[in-house]
Design a protein around this motif. Structure first.
Motif, PDB file in Angstrom:
ATOM      1  N   ALA A  91       0.837  -1.205   0.000  1.00  0.00           N
ATOM      2  CA  ALA A  91       0.000   0.000   0.000  1.00  0.00           C
ATOM      3  C   ALA A  91       0.870   1.252   0.000  1.00  0.00           C
ATOM      4  O   ALA A  91       1.837   1.353   0.744  1.00  0.00           O
ATOM      5  CB  ALA A  91      -0.926   0.004   1.217  1.00  0.00           C
ATOM      6  N   VAL A  92       0.519   2.187  -0.852  1.00  0.00           N
ATOM      7  CA  VAL A  92       1.215   3.467  -0.952  1.00  0.00           C
ATOM      8  C   VAL A  92       0.340   4.540  -0.324  1.00  0.00           C
ATOM      9  O   VAL A  92      -0.868   4.610  -0.590  1.00  0.00           O
ATOM     10  CB  VAL A  92       1.515   3.820  -2.420  1.00  0.00           C
ATOM     11  CG1 VAL A  92       2.194   5.181  -2.517  1.00  0.00           C
ATOM     12  CG2 VAL A  92       2.383   2.745  -3.061  1.00  0.00           C
ATOM     13  N   LEU A  93       0.914   5.388   0.513  1.00  0.00           N
ATOM     14  CA  LEU A  93       0.129   6.437   1.141  1.00  0.00           C
ATOM     15  C   LEU A  93      -0.377   7.421   0.092  1.00  0.00           C
ATOM     16  O   LEU A  93       0.367   7.814  -0.813  1.00  0.00           O
ATOM     17  CB  LEU A  93       0.970   7.183   2.181  1.00  0.00           C
ATOM     18  CG  LEU A  93       1.284   6.425   3.464  1.00  0.00           C
ATOM     19  CD1 LEU A  93       2.196   7.253   4.360  1.00  0.00           C
ATOM     20  CD2 LEU A  93       0.011   6.054   4.222  1.00  0.00           C
ATOM     21  N   PRO A  94      -1.632   7.836   0.204  1.00  0.00           N
ATOM     22  CA  PRO A  94      -2.168   8.823  -0.746  1.00  0.00           C
ATOM     23  C   PRO A  94      -1.374  10.127  -0.691  1.00  0.00           C
ATOM     24  O   PRO A  94      -0.822  10.496   0.343  1.00  0.00           O
ATOM     25  CB  PRO A  94      -3.603   9.032  -0.255  1.00  0.00           C
ATOM     26  CG  PRO A  94      -3.944   7.787   0.505  1.00  0.00           C
ATOM     27  CD  PRO A  94      -2.656   7.375   1.160  1.00  0.00           C
ATOM     28  N   THR A  95      -1.342  10.821  -1.801  1.00  0.00           N
ATOM     29  CA  THR A  95      -0.656  12.110  -1.864  1.00  0.00           C
ATOM     30  C   THR A  95      -1.631  13.272  -1.689  1.00  0.00           C
ATOM     31  O   THR A  95      -1.209  14.424  -1.605  1.00  0.00           O
ATOM     32  CB  THR A  95       0.072  12.272  -3.204  1.00  0.00           C
ATOM     33  OG1 THR A  95      -0.869  12.134  -4.278  1.00  0.00           O
ATOM     34  CG2 THR A  95       1.156  11.213  -3.349  1.00  0.00           C
ATOM     35  N   GLU A  96      -2.935  12.975  -1.637  1.00  0.00           N
ATOM     36  CA  GLU A  96      -3.962  13.977  -1.398  1.00  0.00           C
ATOM     37  C   GLU A  96      -4.860  13.516  -0.263  1.00  0.00           C
ATOM     38  O   GLU A  96      -5.072  12.313  -0.068  1.00  0.00           O
ATOM     39  CB  GLU A  96      -4.811  14.200  -2.662  1.00  0.00           C
ATOM     40  CG  GLU A  96      -4.030  14.668  -3.882  1.00  0.00           C
ATOM     41  CD  GLU A  96      -3.475  16.073  -3.713  1.00  0.00           C
ATOM     42  OE1 GLU A  96      -4.039  16.831  -2.891  1.00  0.00           O
ATOM     43  OE2 GLU A  96      -2.498  16.417  -4.417  1.00  0.00           O
ATOM     44  N   CYS A  97      -5.394  14.476   0.499  1.00  0.00           N
ATOM     45  CA  CYS A  97      -6.229  14.132   1.654  1.00  0.00           C
ATOM     46  C   CYS A  97      -7.453  13.318   1.253  1.00  0.00           C
ATOM     47  O   CYS A  97      -7.874  12.407   1.977  1.00  0.00           O
ATOM     48  CB  CYS A  97      -6.662  15.404   2.374  1.00  0.00           C
ATOM     49  SG  CYS A  97      -5.287  16.370   3.060  1.00  0.00           S
ATOM     50  N   GLU A  98      -8.037  13.638   0.095  1.00  0.00           N
ATOM     51  CA  GLU A  98      -9.216  12.912  -0.379  1.00  0.00           C
ATOM     52  C   GLU A  98      -8.910  11.437  -0.611  1.00  0.00           C
ATOM     53  O   GLU A  98      -9.817  10.608  -0.615  1.00  0.00           O
ATOM     54  CB  GLU A  98      -9.733  13.546  -1.667  1.00  0.00           C
ATOM     55  CG  GLU A  98     -10.437  14.869  -1.476  1.00  0.00           C
ATOM     56  CD  GLU A  98     -11.941  14.722  -1.345  1.00  0.00           C
ATOM     57  OE1 GLU A  98     -12.469  13.674  -1.757  1.00  0.00           O
ATOM     58  OE2 GLU A  98     -12.585  15.644  -0.823  1.00  0.00           O
ATOM     59  N   GLY A  99      -7.636  11.105  -0.786  1.00  0.00           N
ATOM     60  CA  GLY A  99      -7.266   9.711  -0.972  1.00  0.00           C
ATOM     61  C   GLY A  99      -7.365   8.902   0.304  1.00  0.00           C
ATOM     62  O   GLY A  99      -7.520   7.672   0.263  1.00  0.00           O
ATOM     63  N   PHE A 100      -7.252   9.576   1.450  1.00  0.00           N
ATOM     64  CA  PHE A 100      -7.448   8.898   2.734  1.00  0.00           C
ATOM     65  C   PHE A 100      -8.939   8.756   3.031  1.00  0.00           C
ATOM     66  O   PHE A 100      -9.455   7.639   3.181  1.00  0.00           O
ATOM     67  CB  PHE A 100      -6.781   9.697   3.858  1.00  0.00           C
ATOM     68  CG  PHE A 100      -5.291   9.636   3.875  1.00  0.00           C
ATOM     69  CD1 PHE A 100      -4.629   8.571   4.474  1.00  0.00           C
ATOM     70  CD2 PHE A 100      -4.533  10.657   3.320  1.00  0.00           C
ATOM     71  CE1 PHE A 100      -3.245   8.509   4.508  1.00  0.00           C
ATOM     72  CE2 PHE A 100      -3.146  10.611   3.347  1.00  0.00           C
ATOM     73  CZ  PHE A 100      -2.498   9.538   3.929  1.00  0.00           C
ATOM     74  N   VAL A 101      -9.619   9.884   3.139  1.00  0.00           N
ATOM     75  CA  VAL A 101     -11.061   9.891   3.412  1.00  0.00           C
ATOM     76  C   VAL A 101     -11.687  11.029   2.595  1.00  0.00           C
ATOM     77  O   VAL A 101     -11.343  12.199   2.820  1.00  0.00           O
ATOM     78  CB  VAL A 101     -11.371  10.114   4.911  1.00  0.00           C
ATOM     79  CG1 VAL A 101     -12.881  10.061   5.158  1.00  0.00           C
ATOM     80  CG2 VAL A 101     -10.658   9.083   5.778  1.00  0.00           C
ATOM     81  N   PRO A 102     -12.586  10.731   1.663  1.00  0.00           N
ATOM     82  CA  PRO A 102     -13.237  11.799   0.894  1.00  0.00           C
ATOM     83  C   PRO A 102     -14.016  12.744   1.812  1.00  0.00           C
ATOM     84  O   PRO A 102     -14.513  12.329   2.867  1.00  0.00           O
ATOM     85  CB  PRO A 102     -14.170  11.043  -0.054  1.00  0.00           C
ATOM     86  CG  PRO A 102     -13.576   9.672  -0.157  1.00  0.00           C
ATOM     87  CD  PRO A 102     -12.971   9.399   1.185  1.00  0.00           C
TER      88      PRO A 102
END
Length: 222
Positions: free
Chosen positions: A62-73
Motif C-alpha cells: 500500500a502506498v500512502l495517498p498524496t492527497e487528503c481525499e485519498g485517505f477519506v473523501p
C-alpha cells in the motif's frame, strides 16, 4: 519547544504531569528539560545524515495517498463526523516542523474543519514506513503502565490501532494506527472549546470512524 540540531528542525510538544503539578512555568520547564536534552543528544551524531533512512520497517504494497481525499473523501468525512467538513490548505515547508516534514516525505498534512472557518475540527498526519515508531510508542506506554484502548479495525491486527482521549483544558481524541507498515495519527476535537458540540465519548467514536475510513483508503492503494 523548538530547536535546531545540525540542519534538523526539532519540535517537542509535551502533555502530562509536568504541566499539571508544576508550581510555575519555570518548574515545568525544569521538569521536561532532561527529556529534551536526551533528544538533542541522540540526534547530534546524525543531524546532517540523509533523511528517510530510519527504522527497520519494510512497508507493504500500500502506498500512502498524496492527497487528503485519498485517505477519506470529504463527503464520507462529513457523514462520519456529523457536520459538513472540508480539508483546508496548510502551508508547506514552513509553519511547523511537522508540516515541513510532511512535504519532504510526500504525504499531505490533512487539516479539516467547517467551510469558511479558520478553526479546525481535526487533523490527519502520516509517517511513511513508520510502523517501528508506532510499536515503540505502544511498548513505552505499556511499560509506563498506561491503559491502552486497542481498537478492532477492519483489515488491521489486534494491536495495530489505539484510541486516547483527554478532557483537560478541552476535550479531544486521537487514534494512532499502523497500516501496511505506515503510521497514521488522527486528532478530532470540537471547533471551539468555548462552545463544545460533542462530548469526549462522541469525539472518540468520530476519531475511530475516521481512522477506519483512513485505513481503508490506504489499503485500497495496494
Amino acid at each position: 519547544m523548538q530547536f535546531l540540531v545540525g540542519d534538523s528542525w526539532v519540535e517537542v510538544l509535551i502533555d502530562g504531569p509536568a504541566d499539571n503539578v508544576a508550581e510555575s512555568d519555570e518548574a515545568a520547564l525544569n521538569a521536561v528539560m532532561p527529556f529534551v536534552e536526551s533528544i538533542r543528544t541522540a540526534l547530534e551524531p546524525t543531524a546532517s545524515a540523509p533523511r528517510f533512512d530510519w527504522g527497520d520497517t519494510t512497508a507493504g504494497p500500500a502506498v500512502l495517498p498524496t492527497e487528503c481525499e485519498g485517505f477519506v473523501p470529504e463527503a464520507t468525512m462529513s457523514d462520519l463526523l456529523g457536520q459538513q467538513l472540508v480539508y483546508t490548505s496548510a502551508p508547506k515547508k514552513g509553519g511547523s516542523a511537522s508540516r515541513g516534514a510532511a512535504d519532504d516525505l510526500g504525504v499531505p498534512d490533512c487539516i479539516f474543519g467547517l467551510p469558511d472557518s479558520d478553526s479546525a475540527r481535526g487533523l490527519l498526519t502520516a509517517l511513511p514506513r513508520g510502523q517501528w515508531a508506532y510499536e515503540q510508542l505502544v511498548e513505552t506506554r505499556m511499560k509506563d503502565g498506561a491503559d491502552i484502548s486497542f481498537l478492532a479495525l477492519d483489515g488491521l491486527g489486534s494491536r495495530d490501532a489505539f484510541l486516547q482521549c483527554r478532557t483537560e483544558i478541552f476535550s479531544s481524541c486521537s487514534v494512532h494506527l499502523t497500516v501496511d507498515g505506515h503510521w497514521l495519527r488522527i486528532d478530532v476535537s470540537n471547533e471551539s472549546s468555548a462552545d463544545p458540540v460533542y462530548g469526549v465519548s462522541e469525539l472518540g467514536a468520530q476519531a475511530t470512524a475516521y481512522a477506519q475510513a483512513a485505513a481503508a483508503g490506504v489499503l485500497s492503494g495496494r
